[in-house]
Design an enzyme around this catalytic site. Structure first.
Site, PDB file in Angstrom:
ATOM      1  N   LEU A  49       1.029  -1.216   0.185  1.00 47.32           N
ATOM      2  CA  LEU A  49      -0.062   0.184   0.034  1.00 47.32           C
ATOM      3  C   LEU A  49       0.829   1.276   0.110  1.00 47.32           C
ATOM      4  O   LEU A  49       1.802   1.279   0.539  1.00 47.32           O
ATOM      5  CB  LEU A  49      -0.866  -0.014   1.162  1.00 47.32           C
ATOM      6  CG  LEU A  49      -1.971  -1.228   1.415  1.00 47.32           C
ATOM      7  CD1 LEU A  49      -2.750  -0.919   2.662  1.00 47.32           C
ATOM      8  CD2 LEU A  49      -2.914  -1.089   0.429  1.00 47.32           C
ATOM      9  N   ASP A  50       0.422   2.293  -0.921  1.00 46.20           N
ATOM     10  CA  ASP A  50       1.181   3.651  -0.924  1.00 46.20           C
ATOM     11  C   ASP A  50       1.389   4.080   0.650  1.00 46.20           C
ATOM     12  O   ASP A  50       0.461   3.670   1.523  1.00 46.20           O
ATOM     13  CB  ASP A  50       0.708   4.681  -1.606  1.00 46.20           C
ATOM     14  CG  ASP A  50       0.570   4.270  -2.951  1.00 46.20           C
ATOM     15  OD1 ASP A  50       1.200   3.586  -3.403  1.00 46.20           O
ATOM     16  OD2 ASP A  50      -0.257   4.786  -3.682  1.00 46.20           O
ATOM     17  N   ARG A  51       2.369   4.708   0.918  1.00 42.31           N
ATOM     18  CA  ARG A  51       2.505   5.249   2.437  1.00 42.31           C
ATOM     19  C   ARG A  51       1.478   6.096   2.991  1.00 42.31           C
ATOM     20  O   ARG A  51       0.830   5.922   4.188  1.00 42.31           O
ATOM     21  CB  ARG A  51       3.551   6.573   2.295  1.00 42.31           C
ATOM     22  CG  ARG A  51       3.888   6.994   3.653  1.00 42.31           C
ATOM     23  CD  ARG A  51       4.580   8.631   3.351  1.00 42.31           C
ATOM     24  NE  ARG A  51       6.124   8.206   2.731  1.00 42.31           N
ATOM     25  CZ  ARG A  51       7.260   8.065   3.570  1.00 42.31           C
ATOM     26  NH1 ARG A  51       6.963   8.023   4.858  1.00 42.31           N
ATOM     27  NH2 ARG A  51       8.299   8.089   3.040  1.00 42.31           N
TER      28      ARG A  51
END
Length: 306
Positions: free
Chosen positions: A146-148
């Site tokens: 997952l993106d930050r």
């Protein structure tokens, strides 16, 4: 919440270096009641003592809450040798774990794995240290990211065999991942999809194009409109394989960037974060073959954006 397919009631097996027994819960109820029904060879006083001393866990997550809801099909773990190790982290909640996989709920603002030479704490580094506390030979493997600034459900493997089976058969092993987002403006179509080609740029952004000759991987995002507010729209998004930043790029391409996404065309940031949350994962267990469903509700603060 985990919603597994039902296995044989009362199934019991030993796992790990401690004397840990696992039981499939036959009937839903509060934890103390469920434990008492399963541990019939123990007195009620003994079961209460085990609960108080962190010797009971549901789907691998210890609990001392006597009225914690337990669902039929969940696993009750009993540690006869002592207390379970309690995992606590402000941005990671363990939703489910067994000997082969782990499912977590990740908070926003945390990387899944290290980026370049970054020394920031990551999901991988935190969980690697956690599993090695109990067994120095234990491992954890990130099978998707997952993106930050995206929160929600992540699936990880605890063995190389489980990792390889999931990664090499991704669409079959993880047939469904869904996200909820608040996007800017009013989306007038009830449902649809975005299909184009995505490629990584030198500035860490992802570029999209309708022309396959420009390179990149073909990517498809499906969307469904859940609710239209006064300013923004609540969307359900889903994909299969997934490319870095895919949902964010595709919402920009749709003309409705995700709220808080300054990187991909967003103009507002009322809740000071990206309004994107991974709400659902369906996976096939790499060892048992069981189809498992996990859900995480969209953060309540997202509703403020509508």
């Amino acid at each position: 919440m985990r919603q597994p397919n039902q296995r044989r009631n009362g199934q019991r097996r030993k796992s790990g270096p401690d004397n840990i027994q696992k039981f499939t819960v036959p009937q839903a109820g509060p934890l103390l009641e469920v434990a008492g029904a399963i541990l019939k060879d123990h007195t009620p006083t003994k079961v209460k003592s085990m609960l108080r001393h962190n010797q009971l866990a549901v789907n691998g997550t210890p609990s001392t809450q006597y009225n914690r809801p337990v669902q039929a099909g969940d696993e009750l773990w009993v540690n006869y040798d002592g207390s379970f190790r309690i995992f606590s982290h402000p941005k990671i909640k363990i939703v489910y774990q067994d000997d082969d996989i782990m499912v977590i709920d990740k908070g926003y603002g945390m990387l899944s794995t290290a980026a370049g030479r970054s020394k920031d704490e990551t999901v991988f580094s935190v969980l690697r240290d956690y599993v090695k506390q109990g067994n120095e030979h234990a491992h954890i493997y990130v099978v998707h990211r997952l993106d930050r600034d995206t929160s929600g459900l992540m699936l990880l493997a605890r063995t190389a065999k489980a990792r390889d089976k999931m990664v090499n058969n991704w669409n079959k092993m993880v047939p469904e991942r869904k996200y909820e987002a608040i996007v800017e403006g009013i989306v007038h179509s009830d449902k649809g999809h975005v299909i184009n080609y995505l490629r990584n740029a030198d500035n860490y952004e992802v570029l999209s194009s309708d022309d396959p000759e420009l390179g990149g991987e073909k990517a498809t995002t499906h969307y469904y409109t859940l609710e239209r507010g006064n300013r923004n729209t609540h969307m359900l998004l889903w994909l299969h394989v997934g490319h870095k930043n895919q949902l964010r790029v595709h919402m920009k391409d749709l003309g409705h960037p995700i709220s808080g996404d300054r990187k991909y065309g967003g103009h507002s940031n009322a809740i000071h974060r990206l309004a994107l949350h991974a709400t659902h994962i369906t996976c096939v267990h790499p060892v048992t073959g069981e189809t498992m469903h996990f859900d995480s509700p969209m953060p309540a603060e997202f509703k403020k954006l509508l």
